[in-house]
Structure formats: C-alpha cells, structure tokens
Design a protein around this motif. Structure first.
Motif, PDB file in Angstrom:
ATOM      1  N   LYS A 168       0.842  -1.194   0.000  1.00  0.00           N
ATOM      2  CA  LYS A 168       0.000   0.000   0.000  1.00  0.00           C
ATOM      3  C   LYS A 168       0.872   1.237   0.000  1.00  0.00           C
ATOM      4  CE  LYS A 168      -4.035  -2.016   0.300  1.00  0.00           C
ATOM      5  NZ  LYS A 168      -4.985  -1.857  -0.825  1.00  0.00           N
ATOM      6  N   LEU A 169       0.401   2.314  -0.649  1.00  0.00           N
ATOM      7  CA  LEU A 169       1.080   3.597  -0.464  1.00  0.00           C
ATOM      8  C   LEU A 169       0.622   4.126   0.882  1.00  0.00           C
ATOM      9  CD1 LEU A 169       2.966   5.769  -1.604  1.00  0.00           C
ATOM     10  CD2 LEU A 169       0.930   6.986  -2.381  1.00  0.00           C
ATOM     11  N   LEU A 170       1.516   4.055   1.856  1.00  0.00           N
ATOM     12  CA  LEU A 170       1.134   4.385   3.225  1.00  0.00           C
ATOM     13  C   LEU A 170       1.770   5.714   3.643  1.00  0.00           C
ATOM     14  CD1 LEU A 170      -0.540   2.601   5.259  1.00  0.00           C
ATOM     15  CD2 LEU A 170       1.611   2.242   6.464  1.00  0.00           C
ATOM     16  N   GLY A 171       0.960   6.562   4.228  1.00  0.00           N
ATOM     17  CA  GLY A 171       1.504   7.703   4.948  1.00  0.00           C
ATOM     18  C   GLY A 171       1.699   7.262   6.384  1.00  0.00           C
ATOM     19  N   PHE A 172       2.897   7.407   6.898  1.00  0.00           N
ATOM     20  CA  PHE A 172       3.176   6.885   8.241  1.00  0.00           C
ATOM     21  C   PHE A 172       3.916   7.937   9.060  1.00  0.00           C
ATOM     22  CE2 PHE A 172       5.557   4.410  11.391  1.00  0.00           C
ATOM     23  CZ  PHE A 172       4.528   3.640  11.915  1.00  0.00           C
ATOM     24  N   THR A 173       3.410   8.207  10.228  1.00  0.00           N
ATOM     25  CA  THR A 173       4.095   9.152  11.117  1.00  0.00           C
ATOM     26  C   THR A 173       4.097   8.589  12.524  1.00  0.00           C
ATOM     27  OG1 THR A 173       4.193  11.455  11.907  1.00  0.00           O
ATOM     28  CG2 THR A 173       1.992  10.541  11.495  1.00  0.00           C
TER      29      THR A 173
END
Lengths: 436, 436
Positions: B247-252
């Motif tokens: 998945k194209l994940l935004g992760f913070t």
C-alpha cells in the motif's frame, strides 16, 4: 485559567483507567484543553480498593452523593452503571448545575429522554461517548462528523463478548457453550452473561445511535433483541462456505414506513471490512447519503479504551463549560425541539434477506416442495445448497433468499415445516449485504 | 435565529457537491445546527458552468475576491486548491474577520502555520476536515475524539488514486503503466498524475495529521516522499505470497529521537483490516496510548463525500460563530502556545522492517554471502524465500528483515550489490506490521 475539578462516581476498572489517563497524560491533555484537568474526589464503598486504583492525591468518599454535592466539582463522571442509583445521582448532579460525563448505555437508552430534558432545563451538558463502542469516537462521528448527511442506516458490532464468542466458534469450530466457558475464564464474559449474549447491551448502544442518527427519542423498549445463545456452529460453517460471516449485529435503518431497530445474529458478506472485525473488537458502519459508508473500528471495552472516551468528553465539556447552550452540540445531535417521533417498526414489518437451513428427507420432490412454497410467498432464492448424508436418508437444504418482509418469510417457514418430508424446525438467520 | 450565509470560492466537482448537500439536506442540517444555512454567493470564472452546478438561487461572480469581501457572508468556503490565489483569498477572508472552511491540503501543509497564526490574531476559525481523507471525519477524531491520548503513530491510506492502482495491480496482475492508463480513463487519475502517484498529496495530508497528533507545526518540507511509479508487479506478488499487501502508506510516528514523517509503498500484513482497504477508498489507523488502535474508513474523494466534510465543518463553525475563542477547538488540536517544534527525522534515521528482492546467480554460496552481509550489519531475517529459474542459472532471493535503521539496511544493500554473484540493484520496500 483555573483548573477543572473532576468528581468520579464508581471506581472500578474503568474508573481506575480514567484516573490513570488523567494523570499519565495530564500534560498532553492540558496542552489541548488549555487548562489543567484533575481528579479531585472519587466515590466507592470500598475505600481501600478505590485507593489502589486512583492513587494518593484524590479525596475518597464512600457515598457517591458526596461527589455530586461537592461545590468544588465542575464535572461529574458517572461510572456506576445500571439505572437505579446511577439515575438518581445523575439527576442530582444536573439539579446541582453540574455537567455529567457517563459511560452508562442502559441509563441513557432507557431514561435518556428524561435526563436530557432535565439537562436542557438546567443548561448543563451530559456527554456519553464512552456509552457506545468504548474507545471509538462514534458518538462524535455521528453527531458532528456526519452532520451534513441524511444518515440512512447504521450497522454495528457493538458487543465485544458476543463477537469474541462468534469469532472463536468460527475459528475453532467450537460450540457456543464451550466458547462461553472459555470467555468467562478469560474475563471477557460475566458470570451471568445474559446482558451481553442476548443482545441487551448491544440494544442499548443501538438505541442511542439510532436517536443520534435519525433525530428520534430513545426507544429501547421497541428495540428487537435476539442473542447468540441458540446459534448452532453448523450454521456458522455453512455461512462461511457461502461467503458470509455470522455476527451479532445491531442494525438500524430509516425507511418510509418507520425505523428498523434490531439486534440479532446476522450473515454479512466476508468481503465487507466489518465482517472481518474479530475477537473483542467493535466496529460501526454508518451510511450517509453524502458520505457513503464510513467504518469506525477499535476497542469496544477495557479500562483504558473506555477511559479514552470518558476523558475526551471531559475535554469537550471543559472547553464549553462557560459557553452558551447554543454553542454546544445538542445532546441527541438534533436540536431538542427538532426531534421527530418516528415509528419503530415491529420486527414482522422489517425487510431482510434470510438464511434458511431445512432438515429434509433425501428423496425426490422435497426440493420442489420447498422452493415451490417459497415461490408461492413471492420469496426469490439467491443461493441454494444441499448438504448432508443421503445414506441416512436425510439431507439439509441451505437457502439464501433475496429481501423479503419478515412476516412473509415466517409464513413460508410455517408452511415448509408442515411438509411431511421436512423434519424439525427450520433454522432462520437474517442476512444483510450492507452494500446499499 | 438569523440564517448563516455561505460564500463559496471554486465551483467545480466538490463545490457542486457542497451546493447539492446544503440544498438537499437543508432541513436535516437546520435541525442539527439550530439555524438555516444557505449558500448565497459563489465564484467561478465560467459563470455558465457554475450555474449548472449551484442552481438558480445563488448569486454568481467571476471574481473570488467578491466572495471574501461580501459583507453578507459569514463563512467562506475555499475550494480553489493550490497555494497561490487560494492563499491570498484565505488570508483576505481572515483579515475581513470571516471564518474559513477549506479542503485545501496543500495550502495548509505548506502555509498552515502562517494561516493559523493570522486566524488566531483575528479570532476566526479555519476548519479543514475535507483536507484529509475526504468524507472520513478523521480531523475531528484526531483533534477531539482521541484528545485523551498520547498519540503514538498514524498510518493512512490517504490517496485514492494510488490505492486504486495498487489494488488493480494486485488483483489483475497488471503493470503500473497499464493500470495508470485505465485509472486515467475512469477519471481516478489526472492527466498529469504526479501529485497523486509520487506521494505529494498523501504527504500533505500526513503532514496535517502529524501536526494534530503530536502538537507540532506543519513541516511538509521535511516529509519523506516516495511514490508508486517504480513499483514492479512481481514485488506485489511476492509480498502476497508472504502474507502482505503493498500500500502507499503515509506513516508518522513519535519516537524519542524525533518524528518519523514518511510516505512510501509499504508492505502491511494482510491480517490487518487496513491492508484490505481497496480501490479508491481511504483509511486511517491511529494508535493512542489509551485507546489502542482505531481505524477510520470511508471515501477519500468525490463530490458528495468531500462535501460531507465541508458541510460538517460549516455546521461546527456555525455553532461556535459567536463563541469566545476559548470555547473553540484549537486549529492544531493543541493550544497555539503549546506547540512543540519536535525534530522530523531524516529518512536514514528511521527504523523499519524491510522487504528485499535480490537477483542472484543460482549457485552454492550466494545465499551464505547475502545472509552473511546482513548479519554483519546486525540485520536479522524474518523470512526468506528463493525464487526463479535455476535452469537459467539465475534466482531471486526475497528476504523480510526485522526492524533496523534505514542507514544500516542501505549499507548492507550496497555491500550485497557489490557481490559478484548478485545481478543488478536490490529492490527494497519498507514494511510495517502495525501491531505495536
């Protein structure tokens, strides 16, 4: 700014969680709320146990009325549960002009109309995020996040005990009784599990969500309840073969005829995310006319998740403490004079699809008889499988129907059961595709 | 009470959706907000197209400044996008003392600190639910619903175009280029898809969520961005064999060393609900110290879902129009004087697990060499499979590692690529279990 003083009634698991969260995240919470929020007084009959849960710097009292009557307390948190003494305490708090945060679903589902009316008169807030689906901020989503929508229906897995049992029954092929015993051993089910497994708890939560979604008063007494205790593992297995999971679903839908408000075991397509919510976890799927479907998933119980919801409410109330009532979100999402007393549909008038399991003699003509009776009642078939041992002369026929009114399926079932070639009662489960 | 007048800048797909929702659900919305909310003026250069989208009873102007300068307008809705003229308009609206609702993620991720400072000075609200994940009320969940928590990390599928492409690549085994062309034909991807497929859009949204979660200023320029355009279908296939979805994940994530802020293709265990979010749908998984994991799922784009978020903001702002600033939720969840300028970690300092695909000669000793180099760099292996045609003398080695700092894996990869028996570049993808 002056710190906010919290008075806590009921120091059990969740109360301890609230004390923990308020202390552990004090700085983070103050950075958000703009002022310090501190637990100053708490009540429990057993002061010693309470002391272990709230720490040393909180005043402890045995009498909960000492909390609601404490002039230093700004916000009262009610975690006693039930609708006897808790109701008295909440009404007294309101009469004293105190804001209330509660996790008490039964109190609100049964007495919410009275409580919110008193709160309105006194100009105080009663916040209840923790009453539905524990830590999931679903009350806020329904009341504020989806406020642009005409909400059409809500489907919720909102009882962790039942969901744990159903998950184990499916994964291990175990019986209801065995899994219940395991759940009791693990502390996921009470010694008397009736409240959870017969749908009462889910019904309370569903009643609250229906009120928020449709702008109707609380009408728990009209909520249809059917639990999971009579569920046979074989139906979970057959459902899975057909691509469905069985969940104890709270389902409410607004129709032209009235509001469906019902809790029962339900087949859901396994392709739906909500069908894959397992164990003690909760999830609520809401359908709005603009937003479409949104799913809200998380822990539905437990000390800290429930405390997360309680403390979020405390922050909200803190922020609006001195605001005019018009600046606050209405208790039931709609302005109090804008509630509509929509009719709750009796279960016979509800439309659903159905799963039927029929014990039939394995001989020519039986299937024709059964399908003929369904056709006579205008019930069309989505899927049919025949199961079981022809050697013993018996077979099981499993049928999935298209949508039909419950009265019609019951009439058809009665006719099917009257067939000579059909043995015993027909098993009937409701099915929701959740795709509209 | 006096009706609220909305001025709309930018009448495109979403603007038309806002007009539709405000009209279609006018009664429902007024029952919630306690007063009528009406669109009175809207701007678009092409007045004729605008007329088709907003209907006959809205004043249309070609110049958006006529909207922000209209003394009758209470709340300005900015749907122009980008950060040039939209920025000027929003700042002018603020200067005029008007509240702003915007769906403009880029504007906020890049210029949010300045905009919120101006809004604070002027005592007006800037609401932006529609800027992240479309119709999902995730801003409200992070800012209010989870306010009791120390938020630890957030993982989001927050770009529908990319998720559609990845879903199709997996389900149909198609190449990136072919699926992109299909997405463009279906209107899910722009003619120039860079903004979506290279992670910029997801980066803007992630930047906003990180600010809300951790109480930090917007720092989009430090967000690590890596898109999906170089992704090879074979890696999606291997990942699936190993039980993962890409998945194209935004992760913070907040760590002791600083804040991770990164967008990239990511392997996620298929047992995670978020790994099963397919097509153009969005989902955000947030981990709080009290609540645990909560998942928020829904439509991330589209006229009506985005309008759902815009209009929910309008209702919120309407409610608090005349309230004191202290009664309002702070723009970035934390009080403006309580933001902390935490360091954003350079990507080399980030910890992750990794998927490696290595083209290797199919001969004795190669595997020992590779695993030896990983061991030398203190990288332990979670899984390893060997693939490919021994007949051609070539094999592919696929390795999943345990958590390691990115600098260390890069050093190991450089050493592996220098081996005689290894052909070409090593493919490296990050992997997040999302189970802490």
């Amino acid at each position: 700014m002056k710190p906010i003083n919290i008075g806590l009634m009921g120091v059990g698991t969740v109360g301890g969680g609230v004390a923990t969260v308020l202390k552990r995240n004090a700085e983070e919470i103050a950075r958000r709320a703009g002022r310090e929020i501190r637990l100053t007084i708490a009540s429990r009959r057993n002061l010693e146990l309470a002391r272990q849960l709230v720490g040393d710097d909180v005043k402890l009292v045995a009498d909960a009325f000492a909390v609601v009557n404490d002039p230093e307390v700004d916000i009262v948190v009610e975690l006693i549960g039930g609708d006897t003494v808790a109701k008295e305490l909440v009404l007294q708090a309101i009469a004293n002009g105190k804001h209330v945060v509660t996790a008490n679903k039964k109190l609100l589902a049964v007495h919410g109309n009275e409580i919110f009316a008193r709160a309105q008169e006194q100009g105080v807030m009663v916040a209840f995020e923790a009453a539905v689906a524990g830590g999931i901020p679903i009350i806020k989503a329904l009341r504020e996040g989806l406020s642009a929508n005409r909400i059409e229906w809500i489907a919720g897995i909102i009882n962790g005990t039942s969901n744990f049992i159903l998950t184990e029954m499916r994964e291990k092929g175990a019986s209801f009784a065995d899994v219940l015993a395991e759940a009791q051993r693990l502390g996921y089910a009470e010694a008397d599990p009736t409240f959870d497994i017969e749908g009462h708890d889910a019904g309370h939560k569903l009643t609250i969500m229906a009120a928020l979604a449709f702008g109707i008063p609380m009408q728990f007494d009209r909520c249809y309840l059917e639990g999971i205790s009579k569920l046979d593992g074989v139906d979970i297995k057959y459902a899975e073969e057909l691509g469905y999971r069985v969940k104890l679903l709270g389902f409410t839908r607004r129709t032209d005829a009235g509001v469906e408000l019902r809790v029962h075991p339900t087949l859901i397509p396994e392709s739906q995310l909500i069908a894959n919510v397992n164990g003690v976890m909760n999830a609520v799927l809401a359908k709005g006319d603009a937003v479409g479907q949104t799913l809200h998933y998380g822990a539905g119980a437990g000390a800290l998740p429930t405390a997360s919801a309680v403390v979020a409410d405390i922050v909200d109330v803190t922020r609006l403490l001195t605001a005019d009532p018009e600046h606050r979100v209405p208790h039931l999402a709609f302005q109090p004079d804008q509630l509509k007393d929509l009719r709750i549909l009796p279960i016979d008038e509800v439309y659903s699809s159905y799963y039927l399991r029929i014990g039939a003699a394995d001989r020519a003509g039986v299937l024709a008889n059964i399908t003929g009776l369904l056709a006579e009642n205008d019930i069309s078939i989505e899927a049919l499988i025949q199961k079981g041992s022809a050697s013993e002369g018996n077979a099981e026929v499993v049928i999935l129907t298209h949508r039909v009114q419950e009265g019609a399926i019951n009439a058809a079932i009665a006719a099917i059961e009257a067939l000579d070639s059909v043995a015993g009662k027909v098993v009937r489960l409701r099915m929701e595709e959740l795709n509209d």
